[in-house]
Design a protein around this motif. Structure first.
Motif, PDB file in Angstrom:
ATOM      1  N   LEU A  55       0.918  -0.972  -0.044  1.00 39.59           N
ATOM      2  CA  LEU A  55       0.028  -0.014   0.095  1.00 39.59           C
ATOM      3  C   LEU A  55       0.962   1.256   0.110  1.00 39.59           C
ATOM      4  CD1 LEU A  55      -2.913  -1.090   2.534  1.00 39.59           C
ATOM      5  CD2 LEU A  55      -3.166  -0.680   0.013  1.00 39.59           C
ATOM      6  N   GLU A  56       1.938   1.275   0.780  1.00 35.04           N
ATOM      7  CA  GLU A  56       2.886   2.452   0.739  1.00 35.04           C
ATOM      8  C   GLU A  56       3.403   2.725  -0.608  1.00 35.04           C
ATOM      9  OE1 GLU A  56       6.893   3.912   2.685  1.00 35.04           O
ATOM     10  OE2 GLU A  56       6.503   1.578   3.027  1.00 35.04           O
ATOM     11  N   GLU A  57       3.764   1.742  -1.651  1.00 35.90           N
ATOM     12  CA  GLU A  57       4.130   1.810  -2.842  1.00 35.90           C
ATOM     13  C   GLU A  57       3.329   2.406  -3.764  1.00 35.90           C
ATOM     14  OE1 GLU A  57       7.764  -1.626  -3.335  1.00 35.90           O
ATOM     15  OE2 GLU A  57       5.564  -2.028  -3.344  1.00 35.90           O
ATOM     16  N   ILE A  58       1.934   1.970  -3.610  1.00 36.10           N
ATOM     17  CA  ILE A  58       0.777   2.504  -4.304  1.00 36.10           C
ATOM     18  C   ILE A  58       0.526   3.913  -3.943  1.00 36.10           C
ATOM     19  CG2 ILE A  58      -1.746   2.504  -4.788  1.00 36.10           C
ATOM     20  CD1 ILE A  58      -1.420  -0.619  -4.126  1.00 36.10           C
ATOM     21  N   GLY A  59       0.471   4.378  -2.736  1.00 30.68           N
ATOM     22  CA  GLY A  59       0.547   5.676  -2.395  1.00 30.68           C
ATOM     23  C   GLY A  59       1.578   6.715  -3.000  1.00 30.68           C
ATOM     24  N   THR A  60       2.678   6.061  -2.788  1.00 33.18           N
ATOM     25  CA  THR A  60       4.072   6.813  -3.426  1.00 33.18           C
ATOM     26  C   THR A  60       3.929   6.987  -4.848  1.00 33.18           C
ATOM     27  OG1 THR A  60       5.431   5.814  -1.796  1.00 33.18           O
ATOM     28  CG2 THR A  60       6.349   6.929  -3.630  1.00 33.18           C
ATOM     29  N   ILE A  61       3.418   6.109  -5.467  1.00 34.85           N
ATOM     30  CA  ILE A  61       3.193   6.299  -7.011  1.00 34.85           C
ATOM     31  C   ILE A  61       2.114   7.073  -7.487  1.00 34.85           C
ATOM     32  CG2 ILE A  61       2.461   5.159  -9.261  1.00 34.85           C
ATOM     33  CD1 ILE A  61       3.851   2.469  -8.327  1.00 34.85           C
ATOM     34  N   ASP A  62       0.896   6.998  -6.591  1.00 43.18           N
ATOM     35  CA  ASP A  62      -0.162   8.013  -6.670  1.00 43.18           C
ATOM     36  C   ASP A  62       0.091   9.573  -6.544  1.00 43.18           C
ATOM     37  OD1 ASP A  62      -3.150   8.524  -7.139  1.00 43.18           O
ATOM     38  OD2 ASP A  62      -3.129   8.746  -4.973  1.00 43.18           O
ATOM     39  N   HIS A  63       0.932   9.776  -5.605  1.00 46.34           N
ATOM     40  CA  HIS A  63       1.649  11.007  -5.245  1.00 46.34           C
ATOM     41  C   HIS A  63       2.585  11.405  -6.225  1.00 46.34           C
ATOM     42  CE1 HIS A  63       2.857  14.075  -2.245  1.00 46.34           C
ATOM     43  NE2 HIS A  63       3.920  13.993  -2.790  1.00 46.34           N
ATOM     44  N   LYS A  67       2.392  14.736  -8.895  1.00 49.10           N
ATOM     45  CA  LYS A  67       3.242  15.620  -9.003  1.00 49.10           C
ATOM     46  C   LYS A  67       3.777  15.757 -10.645  1.00 49.10           C
ATOM     47  CE  LYS A  67       5.276  16.585  -4.503  1.00 49.10           C
ATOM     48  NZ  LYS A  67       6.589  16.360  -3.640  1.00 49.10           N
ATOM     49  N   THR A  68       3.919  14.594 -10.984  1.00 47.70           N
ATOM     50  CA  THR A  68       4.274  14.648 -12.533  1.00 47.70           C
ATOM     51  C   THR A  68       3.329  15.351 -13.535  1.00 47.70           C
ATOM     52  OG1 THR A  68       5.714  12.591 -12.198  1.00 47.70           O
ATOM     53  CG2 THR A  68       5.118  13.143 -14.401  1.00 47.70           C
ATOM     54  N   TYR A  69       1.960  15.079 -13.037  1.00 51.00           N
ATOM     55  CA  TYR A  69       1.089  15.684 -14.106  1.00 51.00           C
ATOM     56  C   TYR A  69       0.944  17.303 -13.889  1.00 51.00           C
ATOM     57  CZ  TYR A  69      -1.133  11.230 -15.017  1.00 51.00           C
ATOM     58  OH  TYR A  69      -1.382   9.650 -15.497  1.00 51.00           O
ATOM     59  N   ALA A  70       1.150  17.487 -12.440  1.00 47.40           N
ATOM     60  CA  ALA A  70       1.059  18.992 -12.111  1.00 47.40           C
ATOM     61  C   ALA A  70       2.390  19.739 -12.676  1.00 47.40           C
ATOM     62  CB  ALA A  70       1.107  19.067 -10.583  1.00 47.40           C
ATOM     63  N   SER A  71       3.484  18.907 -12.771  1.00 45.57           N
ATOM     64  CA  SER A  71       4.570  19.611 -13.271  1.00 45.57           C
ATOM     65  C   SER A  71       4.500  19.929 -14.914  1.00 45.57           C
ATOM     66  CB  SER A  71       5.894  18.925 -13.036  1.00 45.57           C
ATOM     67  OG  SER A  71       6.819  19.022 -13.520  1.00 45.57           O
ATOM     68  N   ALA A  72       3.921  18.714 -15.554  1.00 46.26           N
ATOM     69  CA  ALA A  72       3.709  18.856 -16.832  1.00 46.26           C
ATOM     70  C   ALA A  72       2.782  20.031 -17.234  1.00 46.26           C
ATOM     71  CB  ALA A  72       2.972  17.598 -17.349  1.00 46.26           C
ATOM     72  N   VAL A  73       1.725  20.282 -16.409  1.00 45.73           N
ATOM     73  CA  VAL A  73       0.723  21.357 -16.885  1.00 45.73           C
ATOM     74  C   VAL A  73       1.413  22.588 -16.774  1.00 45.73           C
ATOM     75  CG1 VAL A  73      -1.243  22.547 -15.947  1.00 45.73           C
ATOM     76  CG2 VAL A  73      -1.377  19.954 -16.319  1.00 45.73           C
ATOM     77  N   ASN A  74       2.264  22.999 -15.653  1.00 46.83           N
ATOM     78  CA  ASN A  74       2.869  24.211 -15.301  1.00 46.83           C
ATOM     79  C   ASN A  74       3.842  24.412 -16.403  1.00 46.83           C
ATOM     80  OD1 ASN A  74       1.406  24.849 -12.990  1.00 46.83           O
ATOM     81  ND2 ASN A  74       2.733  23.708 -11.549  1.00 46.83           N
ATOM     82  N   ALA A 114      -5.394  13.935  -7.893  1.00 51.43           N
ATOM     83  CA  ALA A 114      -5.855  15.217  -8.393  1.00 51.43           C
ATOM     84  C   ALA A 114      -6.009  16.277  -7.289  1.00 51.43           C
ATOM     85  CB  ALA A 114      -7.339  15.161  -8.750  1.00 51.43           C
ATOM     86  N   ASN A 115      -5.577  16.155  -6.024  1.00 50.21           N
ATOM     87  CA  ASN A 115      -5.629  17.102  -5.134  1.00 50.21           C
ATOM     88  C   ASN A 115      -4.209  17.466  -4.992  1.00 50.21           C
ATOM     89  OD1 ASN A 115      -7.830  16.698  -3.050  1.00 50.21           O
ATOM     90  ND2 ASN A 115      -7.342  14.666  -3.196  1.00 50.21           N
ATOM     91  N   ILE A 116      -3.472  16.844  -5.475  1.00 52.43           N
ATOM     92  CA  ILE A 116      -1.947  17.512  -5.823  1.00 52.43           C
ATOM     93  C   ILE A 116      -2.018  18.395  -7.238  1.00 52.43           C
ATOM     94  CG2 ILE A 116       0.492  17.120  -6.409  1.00 52.43           C
ATOM     95  CD1 ILE A 116       0.012  14.397  -4.304  1.00 52.43           C
ATOM     96  N   ILE A 117      -2.533  17.797  -8.156  1.00 50.67           N
ATOM     97  CA  ILE A 117      -2.791  18.585  -9.314  1.00 50.67           C
ATOM     98  C   ILE A 117      -3.350  19.936  -9.405  1.00 50.67           C
ATOM     99  CG2 ILE A 117      -3.621  18.498 -11.801  1.00 50.67           C
ATOM    100  CD1 ILE A 117      -3.682  15.421 -11.707  1.00 50.67           C
ATOM    101  N   ALA A 359     -14.885  13.186 -10.787  1.00 54.40           N
ATOM    102  CA  ALA A 359     -14.890  13.803  -9.621  1.00 54.40           C
ATOM    103  C   ALA A 359     -14.381  15.216  -9.752  1.00 54.40           C
ATOM    104  CB  ALA A 359     -14.327  13.084  -8.414  1.00 54.40           C
ATOM    105  N   ILE A 360     -14.899  16.390  -8.914  1.00 51.88           N
ATOM    106  CA  ILE A 360     -14.043  17.571  -9.143  1.00 51.88           C
ATOM    107  C   ILE A 360     -13.344  18.283  -7.941  1.00 51.88           C
ATOM    108  CG2 ILE A 360     -14.702  20.025  -9.660  1.00 51.88           C
ATOM    109  CD1 ILE A 360     -17.379  19.020 -11.041  1.00 51.88           C
ATOM    110  N   TYR A 361     -12.112  18.336  -8.252  1.00 53.09           N
ATOM    111  CA  TYR A 361     -11.104  18.784  -7.126  1.00 53.09           C
ATOM    112  C   TYR A 361     -10.879  20.333  -7.330  1.00 53.09           C
ATOM    113  CZ  TYR A 361     -10.535  13.905  -6.413  1.00 53.09           C
ATOM    114  OH  TYR A 361     -10.711  12.729  -6.068  1.00 53.09           O
ATOM    115  N   TYR A 362     -11.268  21.059  -6.187  1.00 57.46           N
ATOM    116  CA  TYR A 362     -10.983  22.616  -6.434  1.00 57.46           C
ATOM    117  C   TYR A 362      -9.709  22.896  -5.823  1.00 57.46           C
ATOM    118  CZ  TYR A 362     -15.922  22.627  -7.890  1.00 57.46           C
ATOM    119  OH  TYR A 362     -17.010  22.492  -8.273  1.00 57.46           O
ATOM    120  N   PRO A 363      -8.881  24.069  -6.318  1.00 55.64           N
ATOM    121  CA  PRO A 363      -7.615  24.294  -5.955  1.00 55.64           C
ATOM    122  C   PRO A 363      -7.672  24.946  -4.455  1.00 55.64           C
ATOM    123  CG  PRO A 363      -8.248  26.050  -7.534  1.00 55.64           C
ATOM    124  CD  PRO A 363      -9.333  24.477  -7.477  1.00 55.64           C
ATOM    125  N   ASP A 364      -8.785  25.572  -4.106  1.00 53.82           N
ATOM    126  CA  ASP A 364      -8.942  26.068  -2.734  1.00 53.82           C
ATOM    127  C   ASP A 364     -10.048  25.577  -1.859  1.00 53.82           C
ATOM    128  OD1 ASP A 364     -11.036  26.981  -3.995  1.00 53.82           O
ATOM    129  OD2 ASP A 364     -10.457  29.014  -4.359  1.00 53.82           O
TER     130      ASP A 364
END
Length: 364
Positions: A55-63, A67-74, A114-117, A359-364
């Motif tokens: 479960l730790e590995e799944i959570g790490t990959i999810d995180h 971050k990878t998707y967010a970095s790509a968007v930025n 998606a919270n991170i994104i 599912a919709i995730y808001y930035p604030d």
């Protein structure tokens, strides 16, 4: 304007597109593709093929994926000059690591927090598009036929949109009939895996290596007996079924020495034949091809040979870049979610009704 993000079963990279939509068309403003970090790609392939994982590995990959998707968007925003404030939402498919639409407990799993994104980009993010459809008894896939109908549905002849990514899927649009859509089976996935193993290259450019080999008809016939091809739609599949282990098992069962280039030739014909078997030359129309497979000229020739009555062309010929089709679809699905409008087609997925997806995730 919306941003769509897609990283498919082929794991060749992260596709991004910025687009806006009206009631009848999509307008692409910018598009690009960024490569996956190699360590992340290796972990995702292992995970999707059933490697033991904690479960730790799944959570790490999810995180890490978030971050990878967010970095790509930025990076995309910086390179295009777009401002985060000008983007209504991001539609992010996430990375599928397992898809099991049948059985007593159907489920699908896409990673990429998606919270991170949303937090790192400052942009509302829509994700988790498949599970609502599955909650209503559907396959959760394919979802792009609804978008294909939006783009190409109004016509007086049969049109089929064929996306050849890691897995191949079709959307069949016949005048005055409901849309039909499902996964036909492997697209590039097995060919990519085999050429990487034997040529140390991630894909067979233009199918040149496959073209140097000879199709083994007996092996082709054996592979086509996989019971997935006998299933009726709605149906969907992925890397959890058609992976390197599946191919190894097929070759072991075949029990004869076969040159690597002949295996590649057979795999290419396997993809073309499994697609062509789903279409009738008696009701031929336009076959519009998108995805990475559309760039494989040997595969495109194999499709035309198998479907001589069809007009085989890329979606580019209709004004839609085939590289961005799926990212564009998830940008559109984000729009549908925010507008409160359906994103699925029950006649395609098998769901009990139309529904809003994501599912919709808001930035604030």
């Amino acid at each position: 304007m919306y941003i769509g993000i897609m990283s498919g079963t082929s794991l060749d990279g992260i596709d991004l597109v910025a687009a806006d939509f009206d009631d009848q068309s999509a307008r692409t403003h910018h598009q690009t593709m960024y490569p996956f970090p190699e360590s992340l790609k290796e972990k995702l392939i292992a995970l999707s093929q059933g490697a033991p994982v904690t479960l730790e590995e799944i959570g790490t990959i999810d995180h890490f994926l978030g971050k990878t998707y967010a970095s790509a968007v930025n990076q995309f925003l910086a390179e295009t000059g777009l401002r985060a404030e000008s983007i209504t939402a991001i539609g992010c498919h996430g990375q599928t690591v397992f898809h099991q639409p049948s059985g007593p407990m159907p489920f699908t799993m896409q990673l990429g927090d998606a919270n991170i994104i949303a937090a790192l980009t400052g942009i509302t993010t829509v994700t988790d598009f498949r599970r609502k459809d599955m909650a209503l008894g559907g396959q959760g896939a394919p979802l792009v036929p609804a978008f294909h109908r939006y783009l190409f549905g109004e016509n007086n002849k049969t049109r089929v949109v064929l996306n050849i990514g890691g897995i191949a899927n079709i959307s069949i649009m016949t005048p005055n009939q409901p849309v039909i859509g499902y996964d036909t089976g492997p697209g590039n996935m097995l060919m990519d895996s085999w050429v990487l193993q034997h040529q140390n290259t991630p894909y067979d450019q233009d199918g040149k290596w496959a073209a140097s080999g000879t199709v083994d008809q007996a092996l082709l016939t054996q592979m086509l007996t996989d019971n997935y091809f006998a299933q009726t739609a709605p149906k969907s599949t992925g890397r959890e079924r058609f992976h390197q282990g599946w191919l190894t098992q097929q070759l072991t069962q075949f029990g004869q020495e076969i040159a690597p280039e002949d295996v590649q030739a057979t795999l290419l014909t396997f993809t073309a034949t499994s697609i062509a078997n789903e279409l009738s030359n008696d009701d031929a129309g336009e076959l519009l091809v998108c995805g990475g497979g559309a760039k494989n000229s040997t595969l495109m020739k194999a499709l035309q040979h198998a479907l001589p009555s069809w007009q085989v062309m890329t979606t580019d010929a209709k004004g839609v870049d085939g590289d961005s089709m799926e990212a564009l679809a998830f940008a559109w699905l984000a729009r549908q979610a925010l507008k409160g409008e359906p994103g699925n087609l029950p006649e395609v997925t098998g769901a009990s009704r139309l529904c809003r997806l994501g599912a919709i995730y808001y930035p604030d």
